[in-house]
Design a protein around this motif. Sequence first.
Motif, mmCIF file in Angstrom:
data_model
loop_
_atom_site.group_PDB
_atom_site.id
_atom_site.type_symbol
_atom_site.label_atom_id
_atom_site.label_comp_id
_atom_site.label_asym_id
_atom_site.label_seq_id
_atom_site.Cartn_x
_atom_site.Cartn_y
_atom_site.Cartn_z
ATOM 1 N N GLN A 77 -1.123 -10.367 -6.328
ATOM 2 C CA GLN A 77 0.161 -9.733 -6.648
ATOM 3 C C GLN A 77 0.986 -9.502 -5.385
ATOM 4 O OE1 GLN A 77 -1.124 -6.265 -8.776
ATOM 5 N NE2 GLN A 77 -0.663 -7.188 -10.754
ATOM 6 N N ASP A 78 0.322 -9.111 -4.302
ATOM 7 C CA ASP A 78 1.042 -8.907 -3.041
ATOM 8 C C ASP A 78 1.706 -10.200 -2.589
ATOM 9 O OD1 ASP A 78 0.303 -6.246 -2.918
ATOM 10 O OD2 ASP A 78 -1.472 -6.638 -1.699
ATOM 11 N N HIS A 79 0.971 -11.309 -2.706
ATOM 12 C CA HIS A 79 1.526 -12.604 -2.302
ATOM 13 C C HIS A 79 2.721 -12.984 -3.179
ATOM 14 C CE1 HIS A 79 -1.382 -13.646 0.746
ATOM 15 N NE2 HIS A 79 -2.371 -13.319 -0.081
ATOM 16 N N GLU A 80 2.586 -12.742 -4.484
ATOM 17 C CA GLU A 80 3.693 -13.061 -5.392
ATOM 18 C C GLU A 80 4.937 -12.252 -5.051
ATOM 19 O OE1 GLU A 80 2.437 -12.552 -9.424
ATOM 20 O OE2 GLU A 80 0.873 -14.066 -9.263
ATOM 21 N N ILE A 81 4.741 -10.980 -4.749
ATOM 22 C CA ILE A 81 5.874 -10.111 -4.407
ATOM 23 C C ILE A 81 6.543 -10.604 -3.132
ATOM 24 C CG2 ILE A 81 6.487 -7.785 -3.628
ATOM 25 C CD1 ILE A 81 4.455 -6.712 -5.637
ATOM 26 N N ASN A 82 5.740 -10.924 -2.121
ATOM 27 C CA ASN A 82 6.313 -11.401 -0.862
ATOM 28 C C ASN A 82 7.056 -12.712 -1.043
ATOM 29 O OD1 ASN A 82 5.530 -9.260 0.718
ATOM 30 N ND2 ASN A 82 3.531 -10.138 1.183
ATOM 31 N N ASN A 83 6.497 -13.624 -1.846
ATOM 32 C CA ASN A 83 7.170 -14.902 -2.081
ATOM 33 C C ASN A 83 8.485 -14.697 -2.831
ATOM 34 O OD1 ASN A 83 5.148 -16.293 -0.806
ATOM 35 N ND2 ASN A 83 4.041 -16.786 -2.687
ATOM 36 N N SER A 84 8.494 -13.827 -3.820
ATOM 37 C CA SER A 84 9.713 -13.556 -4.583
ATOM 38 C C SER A 84 10.769 -12.906 -3.705
ATOM 39 C CB SER A 84 9.409 -12.639 -5.765
ATOM 40 O OG SER A 84 8.513 -13.262 -6.654
ATOM 41 N N LYS A 85 10.311 -12.018 -2.840
ATOM 42 C CA LYS A 85 11.234 -11.328 -1.944
ATOM 43 C C LYS A 85 11.915 -12.327 -1.012
ATOM 44 C CE LYS A 85 9.648 -9.217 1.542
ATOM 45 N NZ LYS A 85 8.902 -8.358 2.453
ATOM 46 N N ASP A 86 11.129 -13.282 -0.511
ATOM 47 C CA ASP A 86 11.686 -14.287 0.394
ATOM 48 C C ASP A 86 12.708 -15.172 -0.315
ATOM 49 O OD1 ASP A 86 10.124 -13.294 2.388
ATOM 50 O OD2 ASP A 86 8.533 -14.798 2.156
ATOM 51 N N GLY A 124 14.587 -14.174 -2.713
ATOM 52 C CA GLY A 124 15.726 -13.360 -3.106
ATOM 53 C C GLY A 124 15.794 -13.071 -4.596
ATOM 54 N N GLN A 125 14.665 -13.096 -5.260
ATOM 55 C CA GLN A 125 14.659 -12.813 -6.697
ATOM 56 C C GLN A 125 14.709 -11.305 -6.922
ATOM 57 O OE1 GLN A 125 11.249 -14.774 -8.293
ATOM 58 N NE2 GLN A 125 12.117 -16.817 -8.066
ATOM 59 N N GLY A 126 15.371 -10.923 -8.002
ATOM 60 C CA GLY A 126 15.543 -9.504 -8.285
ATOM 61 C C GLY A 126 14.359 -8.854 -8.979
ATOM 62 N N VAL A 127 13.333 -9.611 -9.248
ATOM 63 C CA VAL A 127 12.175 -9.088 -9.971
ATOM 64 C C VAL A 127 11.244 -8.307 -9.046
ATOM 65 C CG1 VAL A 127 10.680 -9.808 -11.855
ATOM 66 C CG2 VAL A 127 12.155 -11.482 -10.791
ATOM 67 N N VAL A 128 11.514 -8.363 -7.768
ATOM 68 C CA VAL A 128 10.608 -7.781 -6.787
ATOM 69 C C VAL A 128 10.416 -6.290 -7.023
ATOM 70 C CG1 VAL A 128 10.239 -7.394 -4.334
ATOM 71 C CG2 VAL A 128 11.268 -9.511 -5.106
ATOM 72 N N LYS A 129 11.483 -5.590 -7.339
ATOM 73 C CA LYS A 129 11.409 -4.146 -7.550
ATOM 74 C C LYS A 129 10.468 -3.822 -8.714
ATOM 75 C CE LYS A 129 14.484 -0.185 -7.742
ATOM 76 N NZ LYS A 129 15.870 0.257 -7.797
ATOM 77 N N VAL A 130 10.605 -4.561 -9.799
ATOM 78 C CA VAL A 130 9.761 -4.336 -10.979
ATOM 79 C C VAL A 130 8.309 -4.660 -10.647
ATOM 80 C CG1 VAL A 130 9.314 -5.058 -13.347
ATOM 81 C CG2 VAL A 130 11.655 -4.815 -12.542
ATOM 82 N N MET A 131 8.092 -5.770 -9.944
ATOM 83 C CA MET A 131 6.730 -6.164 -9.589
ATOM 84 C C MET A 131 6.094 -5.140 -8.656
ATOM 85 S SD MET A 131 7.273 -10.251 -9.069
ATOM 86 C CE MET A 131 5.622 -10.606 -8.555
ATOM 87 N N GLY A 132 6.869 -4.594 -7.735
ATOM 88 C CA GLY A 132 6.365 -3.573 -6.822
ATOM 89 C C GLY A 132 5.952 -2.315 -7.571
ATOM 90 N N LYS A 133 6.788 -1.894 -8.508
ATOM 91 C CA LYS A 133 6.461 -0.712 -9.307
ATOM 92 C C LYS A 133 5.192 -0.944 -10.118
ATOM 93 C CE LYS A 133 11.077 1.238 -9.892
ATOM 94 N NZ LYS A 133 12.119 1.589 -10.863
ATOM 95 N N TYR A 134 5.083 -2.146 -10.685
ATOM 96 C CA TYR A 134 3.908 -2.484 -11.478
ATOM 97 C C TYR A 134 2.650 -2.450 -10.606
ATOM 98 C CZ TYR A 134 0.642 -5.145 -14.323
ATOM 99 O OH TYR A 134 -0.470 -5.546 -15.020
ATOM 100 N N LEU A 135 2.755 -2.982 -9.388
ATOM 101 C CA LEU A 135 1.617 -3.013 -8.470
ATOM 102 C C LEU A 135 1.171 -1.596 -8.113
ATOM 103 C CD1 LEU A 135 -0.290 -4.637 -6.633
ATOM 104 C CD2 LEU A 135 1.476 -4.500 -4.881
ATOM 105 N N ILE A 136 2.139 -0.736 -7.809
ATOM 106 C CA ILE A 136 1.808 0.649 -7.461
ATOM 107 C C ILE A 136 1.183 1.366 -8.644
ATOM 108 C CG2 ILE A 136 2.837 2.877 -6.870
ATOM 109 C CD1 ILE A 136 4.787 1.322 -5.090
#
Length: 68
Positions: free
Chosen positions: A4-13, A15-27
């Motif tokens: 999940q960390d890798h997916e978040i970092n790749n999405s962030k790079d 510029g996808q807007g899903v990063v915030k949701v994925m981060g919340k889900y991870l936490i």
Amino acid sequence: MTKQDHEINNSKDRGQGVVKVMGKYLIRTRYQVTKIYQLKSRPQGVPLRVRKMLKSAQAIDEFNQDGV
């Protein structure tokens, strides 16, 4: 790092807007895992508390028998 960390970092790079949701889900997931570990460790302490309560109850009974 987890998958999940890798997916978040790749999405962030990208510029996808899903990063915030994925981060919340991870936490949220990490919090739930910690909570499960805490709940699993509680029953291990129960026999100690039960023994302590039994000793206290026996001491009270002995006191009541001696005092009466």
